[in-house]
Design a protein around this motif. Structure first.
Motif, PDB file in Angstrom:
ATOM      1  N   ILE A   1      22.456  39.952  60.760  1.00 46.51           N
ATOM      2  CA  ILE A   1      23.029  38.619  61.131  1.00 46.51           C
ATOM      3  C   ILE A   1      24.056  38.573  60.093  1.00 46.51           C
ATOM      4  N   THR A   2      25.525  39.007  60.456  1.00 42.38           N
ATOM      5  CA  THR A   2      26.498  39.014  59.302  1.00 42.38           C
ATOM      6  C   THR A   2      27.758  38.077  59.774  1.00 42.38           C
ATOM      7  N   THR A   3      27.563  37.850  61.182  1.00 43.37           N
ATOM      8  CA  THR A   3      28.755  36.934  61.630  1.00 43.37           C
ATOM      9  C   THR A   3      28.286  35.806  62.545  1.00 43.37           C
ATOM     10  N   LEU A   4      28.349  34.685  62.263  1.00 40.72           N
ATOM     11  CA  LEU A   4      27.442  33.521  62.570  1.00 40.72           C
ATOM     12  C   LEU A   4      28.399  32.338  62.715  1.00 40.72           C
ATOM     13  N   GLY A   5      27.847  31.094  63.479  1.00 39.31           N
ATOM     14  CA  GLY A   5      28.309  30.030  63.773  1.00 39.31           C
ATOM     15  C   GLY A   5      29.335  29.943  64.622  1.00 39.31           C
ATOM     16  N   SER A   6      29.791  28.804  64.975  1.00 44.78           N
ATOM     17  CA  SER A   6      30.507  28.328  66.282  1.00 44.78           C
ATOM     18  C   SER A   6      31.979  29.154  66.380  1.00 44.78           C
ATOM     19  N   MET A   7      32.315  29.511  65.230  1.00 42.77           N
ATOM     20  CA  MET A   7      33.675  30.627  65.241  1.00 42.77           C
ATOM     21  C   MET A   7      33.228  31.692  64.747  1.00 42.77           C
ATOM     22  N   GLN A   8      32.042  32.239  64.620  1.00 47.63           N
ATOM     23  CA  GLN A   8      31.693  33.578  64.263  1.00 47.63           C
ATOM     24  C   GLN A   8      32.398  34.091  63.181  1.00 47.63           C
ATOM     25  N   VAL A   9      32.023  33.673  62.028  1.00 44.58           N
ATOM     26  CA  VAL A   9      32.737  33.777  60.608  1.00 44.58           C
ATOM     27  C   VAL A   9      31.823  34.900  59.896  1.00 44.58           C
TER      28      VAL A   9
ATOM     29  N   GLN B   1      27.784  22.142  62.852  1.00 42.71           N
ATOM     30  CA  GLN B   1      29.070  21.834  63.484  1.00 42.71           C
ATOM     31  C   GLN B   1      30.073  22.055  62.371  1.00 42.71           C
ATOM     32  N   TYR B   2      30.099  21.264  61.265  1.00 43.50           N
ATOM     33  CA  TYR B   2      31.348  20.871  60.530  1.00 43.50           C
ATOM     34  C   TYR B   2      31.457  22.379  59.765  1.00 43.50           C
ATOM     35  N   GLY B   3      30.397  23.017  59.354  1.00 43.65           N
ATOM     36  CA  GLY B   3      30.603  24.180  58.498  1.00 43.65           C
ATOM     37  C   GLY B   3      30.841  25.315  59.397  1.00 43.65           C
ATOM     38  N   GLY B   4      30.489  25.447  60.441  1.00 49.01           N
ATOM     39  CA  GLY B   4      31.086  26.549  61.373  1.00 49.01           C
ATOM     40  C   GLY B   4      32.641  26.392  61.456  1.00 49.01           C
ATOM     41  N   LEU B   5      32.977  25.166  61.803  1.00 47.01           N
ATOM     42  CA  LEU B   5      34.476  24.657  61.759  1.00 47.01           C
ATOM     43  C   LEU B   5      35.340  25.222  60.680  1.00 47.01           C
ATOM     44  N   TYR B   6      34.838  24.500  59.573  1.00 40.99           N
ATOM     45  CA  TYR B   6      35.592  24.765  58.216  1.00 40.99           C
ATOM     46  C   TYR B   6      35.915  26.287  57.918  1.00 40.99           C
ATOM     47  N   TYR B   7      34.767  27.202  58.140  1.00 42.10           N
ATOM     48  CA  TYR B   7      35.150  28.351  57.629  1.00 42.10           C
ATOM     49  C   TYR B   7      35.921  29.322  58.601  1.00 42.10           C
ATOM     50  N   GLY B   8      35.362  28.599  59.921  1.00 42.32           N
ATOM     51  CA  GLY B   8      36.284  29.385  60.991  1.00 42.32           C
ATOM     52  C   GLY B   8      37.843  28.889  60.979  1.00 42.32           C
ATOM     53  N   ILE B   9      38.206  27.712  60.655  1.00 43.92           N
ATOM     54  CA  ILE B   9      39.570  27.229  60.441  1.00 43.92           C
ATOM     55  C   ILE B   9      40.219  27.757  59.445  1.00 43.92           C
ATOM     56  N   HIS B  10      39.457  27.867  58.428  1.00 38.50           N
ATOM     57  CA  HIS B  10      39.909  28.518  57.071  1.00 38.50           C
ATOM     58  C   HIS B  10      40.302  30.034  57.497  1.00 38.50           C
TER      59      HIS B  10
ATOM     60  N   ARG C   1      24.270  30.005  54.886  1.00 44.40           N
ATOM     61  CA  ARG C   1      24.232  30.406  56.016  1.00 44.40           C
ATOM     62  C   ARG C   1      24.037  29.350  56.839  1.00 44.40           C
ATOM     63  N   ASP C   2      22.944  28.546  56.460  1.00 44.50           N
ATOM     64  CA  ASP C   2      22.818  27.304  57.218  1.00 44.50           C
ATOM     65  C   ASP C   2      24.005  26.365  57.419  1.00 44.50           C
ATOM     66  N   ASP C   3      24.756  26.383  56.251  1.00 40.78           N
ATOM     67  CA  ASP C   3      25.923  25.542  56.674  1.00 40.78           C
ATOM     68  C   ASP C   3      26.845  26.152  57.621  1.00 40.78           C
ATOM     69  N   LEU C   4      26.890  27.305  57.932  1.00 39.75           N
ATOM     70  CA  LEU C   4      27.612  27.948  58.844  1.00 39.75           C
ATOM     71  C   LEU C   4      27.396  27.736  60.340  1.00 39.75           C
ATOM     72  N   TYR C   5      25.745  27.426  60.265  1.00 44.21           N
ATOM     73  CA  TYR C   5      25.252  26.980  61.735  1.00 44.21           C
ATOM     74  C   TYR C   5      25.510  25.551  62.117  1.00 44.21           C
TER      75      TYR C   5
END
Length: 399
Positions: free
Chosen positions: A196-204, A229-238, A223-227
């Motif tokens: 599992i290398t790509t994860l979260g709401s924006m699949q980063v 809502q905020y963490g997935g958005l943060y890294y995806g928007i970045h 990894r937990d942060d990416l799952y």
């Protein structure tokens, strides 16, 4: 062919079949709208009506764009909204139908291949055999990891299970007994082998999040942060927004999100090169060949060979060392200022009398074990663009 969606990636948009241009502080709006900056209430109305907790998603998007100093223009916000909706339908950790069965099929069919890719033929094969034994018999035969795998519902469930499996292996299996030197090193080996290398709401990609970590945390915490809502958005928007381009249409940035930064620009460069040399090239946006860990290979790509031929025939002096150095900048805007890029642009204009195209859609095949058929980057970018257009229509109705 780029195999973007292998066992190492679980793309939620494909599994679920859910149906810029400048970035940073620059606006993506037309001249008439350039003074428009969205507030949190307006962003809420741009989030699709089917989304639960629109308020919290809007709050996080608003806050993250402020933190990253990304202007909250309609186009910028709608670009974010479109990608999130495509990748996860605005669910931070959604359930994935049949995920357990799909994971088990991959274990049975491609397990040894994955281990040998990461650890080499001799060590990889031995560890794969042990891994199979652990799956079937640990922590108990009655509640084995394999039986637990069949029951997973979300990507995070599967991710955590793999962490437990590799934690068990690092404590009970001594690779040094086989190799004399190699050792399992806690989370290091677990992270290398976790599919599992790509994860979260924006699949980063986890590796991208590591490079741009917002807090000091270990890999499991990240990894937990990416799952979330905020963490997935943060890294995806970045990942989506924080690199500058001169794209005339947002669809090229959407294509880049799928096939890699500047893929659309680089594919146009390959197309120009193809026309100048008559050499058939893969218009995939990769000017060099890369290993599975993303490092440039010494072997020359067809694009590099074509460039050498072009420069020799045109009397342009660029040494092989300089050419390779220029091509290593292909994942950055700085590539556009290299001697190689500028020379090709000039040759194209001299031959055609036209300005060279800046971007085209990369021709990248998206394949993977969980897909019913192969797709391509154009399919992905077009679907995102449809969501983007719907968001922009909602934006026009705001007062």
């Amino acid at each position: 062919m780029k195999n973007l969606y292998t066992f190492s990636r679980f793309p939620l948009s494909f599994i679920l079949f859910l149906s810029l241009t400048a970035c940073g502080s620059h606006s993506l709006l037309s001249q008439d709208d350039e003074d428009t900056v969205m507030n949190e209430k307006q962003i809420r109305h741009l989030v699709p009506s089917h989304v639960r907790q629109r308020d919290s998603w809007a709050q996080d998007i608003n806050g993250i764009m402020d933190t990253l100093k990304i202007e909250k223009s309609r186009e910028n916000v709608c670009s974010v909204v479109a990608i999130v909706d495509q990748e996860s339908n605005f669910v931070a950790n959604p359930q994935v139908p049949g995920l357990g069965d799909k994971a088990i099929r991959e274990v049975h069919h491609r397990l040894e291949e994955k281990f040998t890719d990461k650890l080499g033929d001799k060590l990889g094969g031995a560890v794969a055999v042990y891994f199979q034994d652990v799956l079937k018999n640990q922590p108990t035969p009655e509640n084995s990891y394999l039986k637990q795998m069949k029951k997973v519902k979300t990507e995070k469930d599967l991710d955590i299970l793999y962490r437990q499996i590799f934690d068990y292996m690092t404590k009970h299996y001594h690779v040094s007994a086989i190799t004399g030197v190699a050792k399992f090193v806690g989370q290091d080996i677990g992270e290398r082998m976790n599919p599992i290398t790509t994860l979260g709401s924006m699949q980063v990609q986890v590796s991208y999040a590591q490079e741009h970590e917002r807090n000091n945390m270990n890999i499991y915490q990240l990894r937990d942060d990416l799952y979330t809502q905020y963490g997935g958005l943060y890294y995806g928007i970045h990942r989506l927004m924080l690199y500058p381009t001169e794209y005339s249409k947002p669809i090229y940035r959407f294509a880049d999100y799928n096939s890699g930064m500047y893929s659309s620009r680089n594919a146009a460069f390959q197309q120009i090169l193809e026309k100048l040399t008559g050499i058939d090239l893969s218009l995939d946006g990769d000017l060099l060949l890369y290993s599975k860990d993303g490092k440039p290979q010494a072997t020359k790509s067809q694009s590099e060979i074509a460039l050498t031929k072009l420069f020799n025939e045109s009397g342009i002096v660029i040494t092989p060392k300089k050419l390779r150095a220029d091509l290593k900048e292909e994942k950055d805007q700085s590539f556009e200022k290299t001697q190689t890029y500028l020379a090709v642009q000039k040759l194209y204009t001299e031959k055609t009398g036209k300005k060279a195209p800046y971007a085209i859609m990369p021709e990248v095949i998206i394949s993977g074990p969980k897909l019913s058929k192969d797709y391509n980057t154009n399919w992905y970018a077009t679907r995102v663009n449809t969501r983007y257009d719907a968001c922009m229509r909602r934006a026009k109705n705001l007062h």
